[in-house]
Scaffold this motif. Structure first.
Motif, short mmCIF file in Angstrom:
data_model
loop_
_atom_site.label_atom_id
_atom_site.label_comp_id
_atom_site.label_asym_id
_atom_site.label_seq_id
_atom_site.Cartn_x
_atom_site.Cartn_y
_atom_site.Cartn_z
N ALA A 65 0.84 -1.21 0.00
CA ALA A 65 0.00 0.00 0.00
C ALA A 65 0.87 1.26 0.00
CB ALA A 65 -0.93 -0.01 1.20
N ASP A 66 1.95 1.23 0.76
CA ASP A 66 2.87 2.37 0.83
C ASP A 66 3.57 2.60 -0.51
OD1 ASP A 66 4.26 4.43 2.54
OD2 ASP A 66 6.00 3.27 1.87
N VAL A 67 4.01 1.51 -1.14
CA VAL A 67 4.67 1.61 -2.44
C VAL A 67 3.69 2.19 -3.46
CG1 VAL A 67 5.69 0.28 -4.34
CG2 VAL A 67 6.33 -0.23 -1.98
N ARG A 68 2.48 1.66 -3.47
CA ARG A 68 1.45 2.14 -4.40
C ARG A 68 1.19 3.63 -4.18
NH1 ARG A 68 -2.63 -1.69 -4.11
NH2 ARG A 68 -2.29 -2.48 -6.21
N ALA A 69 1.02 4.04 -2.91
CA ALA A 69 0.75 5.44 -2.59
C ALA A 69 1.89 6.36 -3.01
CB ALA A 69 0.47 5.59 -1.09
N GLY A 70 3.12 5.82 -2.99
CA GLY A 70 4.29 6.60 -3.37
C GLY A 70 4.55 6.62 -4.87
N GLY A 71 3.70 5.94 -5.64
CA GLY A 71 3.84 5.94 -7.09
C GLY A 71 4.96 5.06 -7.62
N LYS A 72 5.46 4.16 -6.80
CA LYS A 72 6.50 3.23 -7.26
C LYS A 72 5.86 1.91 -7.67
CE LYS A 72 10.62 4.83 -4.87
NZ LYS A 72 11.43 5.09 -6.06
N ARG A 73 6.69 1.00 -8.16
CA ARG A 73 6.24 -0.32 -8.56
C ARG A 73 7.01 -1.36 -7.75
NH1 ARG A 73 2.86 -0.52 -12.34
NH2 ARG A 73 3.43 -2.56 -13.14
N VAL A 74 6.44 -2.52 -7.57
CA VAL A 74 7.04 -3.61 -6.80
C VAL A 74 7.64 -4.65 -7.73
CG1 VAL A 74 6.43 -5.60 -5.36
CG2 VAL A 74 5.50 -3.36 -4.81
N VAL A 75 8.84 -5.11 -7.39
CA VAL A 75 9.43 -6.27 -8.05
C VAL A 75 9.62 -7.33 -6.97
CG1 VAL A 75 11.31 -7.17 -9.45
CG2 VAL A 75 10.61 -4.78 -9.71
N PRO A 76 8.84 -8.42 -7.01
CA PRO A 76 8.83 -9.41 -5.93
C PRO A 76 9.89 -10.52 -6.07
CG PRO A 76 7.10 -9.93 -7.49
CD PRO A 76 7.78 -8.68 -7.99
N VAL A 77 11.15 -10.17 -5.81
CA VAL A 77 12.22 -11.17 -5.86
C VAL A 77 12.09 -12.14 -4.68
CG1 VAL A 77 14.73 -11.50 -5.72
CG2 VAL A 77 13.79 -9.64 -7.11
N CYS A 78 11.72 -11.63 -3.53
CA CYS A 78 11.52 -12.44 -2.32
C CYS A 78 10.44 -13.49 -2.58
CB CYS A 78 11.10 -11.53 -1.17
SG CYS A 78 10.43 -12.39 0.26
N PRO A 79 10.70 -14.76 -2.24
CA PRO A 79 9.70 -15.82 -2.47
C PRO A 79 8.35 -15.53 -1.79
CG PRO A 79 11.81 -16.79 -1.91
CD PRO A 79 11.95 -15.31 -1.71
N TYR A 80 8.37 -14.94 -0.60
CA TYR A 80 7.10 -14.64 0.07
C TYR A 80 6.33 -13.58 -0.72
CZ TYR A 80 3.43 -13.80 3.34
OH TYR A 80 2.17 -13.69 3.88
N TRP A 81 7.01 -12.54 -1.15
CA TRP A 81 6.37 -11.51 -1.98
C TRP A 81 5.81 -12.11 -3.26
CZ3 TRP A 81 5.19 -6.29 -1.88
CH2 TRP A 81 5.57 -5.60 -0.74
N ALA A 82 6.59 -12.97 -3.90
CA ALA A 82 6.16 -13.59 -5.17
C ALA A 82 4.87 -14.38 -4.95
CB ALA A 82 7.27 -14.48 -5.73
N LYS A 83 4.82 -15.15 -3.88
CA LYS A 83 3.63 -15.94 -3.57
C LYS A 83 2.44 -15.01 -3.26
CE LYS A 83 2.96 -18.15 0.40
NZ LYS A 83 3.19 -19.02 1.54
N TYR A 84 2.70 -13.98 -2.49
CA TYR A 84 1.66 -13.03 -2.09
C TYR A 84 1.02 -12.37 -3.32
CZ TYR A 84 -0.56 -9.02 0.17
OH TYR A 84 -1.46 -8.07 0.60
N VAL A 85 1.84 -11.83 -4.22
CA VAL A 85 1.27 -11.12 -5.38
C VAL A 85 0.63 -12.07 -6.38
CG1 VAL A 85 2.78 -9.11 -5.10
CG2 VAL A 85 3.43 -10.91 -6.70
N LYS A 86 1.15 -13.28 -6.49
CA LYS A 86 0.54 -14.26 -7.40
C LYS A 86 -0.86 -14.63 -6.90
CE LYS A 86 1.46 -18.71 -9.64
NZ LYS A 86 1.01 -18.29 -10.95
N LYS A 87 -0.99 -14.81 -5.59
CA LYS A 87 -2.27 -15.16 -4.98
C LYS A 87 -3.30 -14.03 -5.13
CE LYS A 87 -3.11 -17.75 -0.78
NZ LYS A 87 -2.69 -17.91 0.61
N ARG A 88 -2.81 -12.80 -5.22
CA ARG A 88 -3.68 -11.62 -5.30
C ARG A 88 -3.45 -10.87 -6.62
NH1 ARG A 88 -1.70 -12.85 -0.66
NH2 ARG A 88 -2.93 -12.82 1.25
#
Length: 112
Positions: A65-88
């Motif tokens: 939410a913070d990244v989105r509010a700041g106008g940046k984009r996420v790159v999910p290298v971390c396995p937890y992040w990758a799983k989280y964004v794939k699920k959503r």
């Protein structure tokens, strides 16, 4: 295990991480490096004492939410992040960039 009470997520830009605390006690963090308009998340960790309470999800939800509010984009290298964004995928597609060999090589150079 009892659910965590009062989890708070704090962005610490000087440390390039987001930290989650429970009742004032550090419980976990997610680390990143900024690459232009991308925030490359590469590691997420929750202390074993707080495992199974949904804190990693809370941490990533707030950081996203913070990244989105700041106008940046996420790159999910971390396995937890990758799983989280794939699920959503539907809710996160607007702010997520793919992990590419170029990003991976860049990150390795930043982390040493």
């Amino acid at each position: 295990m009892t659910p965590a009470t009062n989890p708070v997520v704090e962005h610490r830009p000087d440390e390039q991480r987001y930290v989650i605390t429970v009742d004032g006690e550090p419980a976990g963090f997610t680390e990143y490096r900024d690459r232009g308009e991308q925030r490359v998340f590469f590691h997420t960790e929750v202390d074993d004492r707080f495992a199974g309470q949904g804190l990693a999800s809370t941490l990533v939800t707030e950081a996203l939410a913070d990244v989105r509010a700041g106008g940046k984009r996420v790159v999910p290298v971390c396995p937890y992040w990758a799983k989280y964004v794939k699920k959503r995928e539907q809710e996160t597609a607007d702010v997520v960039d793919p992990v590419t060999p170029e990003v991976t090589k860049w990150l390795r150079g930043r982390l040493g």
